[in-house]
Design an enzyme around this catalytic site. Structure first.
Site, PDB file in Angstrom:
ATOM      1  N   SER A 139     -42.622   7.569  23.178  1.00 16.00           N
ATOM      2  CA  SER A 139     -43.500   6.414  23.380  1.00 16.00           C
ATOM      3  C   SER A 139     -43.333   5.867  24.791  1.00 16.00           C
ATOM      4  O   SER A 139     -42.264   6.005  25.404  1.00 16.00           O
ATOM      5  CB  SER A 139     -43.164   5.318  22.370  1.00 16.00           C
ATOM      6  OG  SER A 139     -43.852   4.114  22.665  1.00 16.00           O
ATOM      7  N   TYR A 152     -38.461  -1.085  17.369  1.00 11.39           N
ATOM      8  CA  TYR A 152     -39.157   0.198  17.507  1.00 11.39           C
ATOM      9  C   TYR A 152     -38.881   0.782  18.883  1.00 11.39           C
ATOM     10  O   TYR A 152     -38.565   1.973  19.025  1.00 11.39           O
ATOM     11  CB  TYR A 152     -40.658  -0.002  17.300  1.00 11.39           C
ATOM     12  CG  TYR A 152     -41.501   1.193  17.680  1.00 11.39           C
ATOM     13  CD1 TYR A 152     -41.655   2.258  16.798  1.00 11.39           C
ATOM     14  CD2 TYR A 152     -42.168   1.248  18.909  1.00 11.39           C
ATOM     15  CE1 TYR A 152     -42.439   3.352  17.132  1.00 11.39           C
ATOM     16  CE2 TYR A 152     -42.949   2.332  19.251  1.00 11.39           C
ATOM     17  CZ  TYR A 152     -43.082   3.390  18.364  1.00 11.39           C
ATOM     18  OH  TYR A 152     -43.856   4.475  18.699  1.00 11.39           O
TER      19      TYR A 152
END
Length: 234
Positions: A139, A152
């Site tokens: 990510s 996250y």
């Protein structure tokens, strides 16, 4: 790396980025095996793919990881690429009222610990192939946490560190390639809670991965993530 004639296992392959990767690689002449927790969604995804199969299961659960890894090795021994795409994310603020440690534990298990275990189960199989790859979907959050995705982001940073070490481990061996893909905000159901409608289409992630496989480009920035890989001016 060759981009056709592979057998590719994709976790979280019934929707979003995983399904986009499945479509792209299927269209380029690869055999696709998708995985997801929901059988109905898997069957719907198969209708969008050519000559693909599905294995239902939750890779965040150890028993399912063991079962799926064994099924791949015995029923689909030709598998030579695994795409670790399944993920978990909670959008919230670190304001002391959200049970952050519980959310972090779930994210860390799915996004990091489960990836390590599942990959470890398949590595001896992949090492025996003429050419193989592990693709970890990371990510843009690796480079900077977002206050709405605090834990996250940390789980993906952990995945990044693991991926780098795994790549270094197999660099000299030559036949097992380790890729890391860095999507920014992507317009999927997964990201809807954090404004995913404003993100890039998942097909853009799939296209960038395909080009990276062609070029043996092991870091795969996508969209806004490319700024973190820009070369300094001479």
């Amino acid at each position: 790396m060759k981009t056709t004639g592979n057998t590719v296992f994709i976790s979280g392959g019934s929707a979003g980025i995983g399904l986009a990767i499945a479509k792209k690689l299927s269209a380029e002449g690869n055999k696709i095996i998708i995985n997801g927790r929901n059988e109905e969604r898997l069957q719907a995804a198969l209708q969008q793919l050519n000559d693909a199969v599905a294995i239902q299961g939750d890779l965040s659960v150890e028993a399912d990881r063991l079962r799926i890894a064994e099924e791949l090795k015995t029923t689909y021994p030709e598998v030579n690429i695994i795409v670790n795409n399944a993920g978990a994310a909670f959008a919230y603020l670190l304001n002391g009222t959200e049970n952050a440690h519980e959310k972090a534990a779930l994210e860390m298990n799915t996004n990091y610990l489960s990836v390590i275990h599942f990959t470890e189960l398949l590595l001896p199989h992949l090492v025996g192939k003429g050419e193989a790859a592990v693709v970890n979907i990371s990510s843009i959050a690796v480079f900077r946490s977002h206050k709405m995705l605090p834990t996250y982001s940390a789980s993906k940073a952990a995945l990044h560190g693991y991926t780098t070490a795994l790549r270094d481990t197999y660099e000299d061996q030559g036949n097992v390639h380790i890729y890391e893909v860095y999507p920014p905000l992507v317009n999927t159901e997964f990201s809807a809670e954090i404004g995913g409608a404003n993100g890039i289409p998942p097909s853009e992630v799939a296209d960038e991965l395909f080009l990276a496989l062609e070029r043996n480009q092991f870091d795969v920035p996508v969209g806004d993530s490319k700024q973190f890989f820009a070369k300094e001016p001479a």
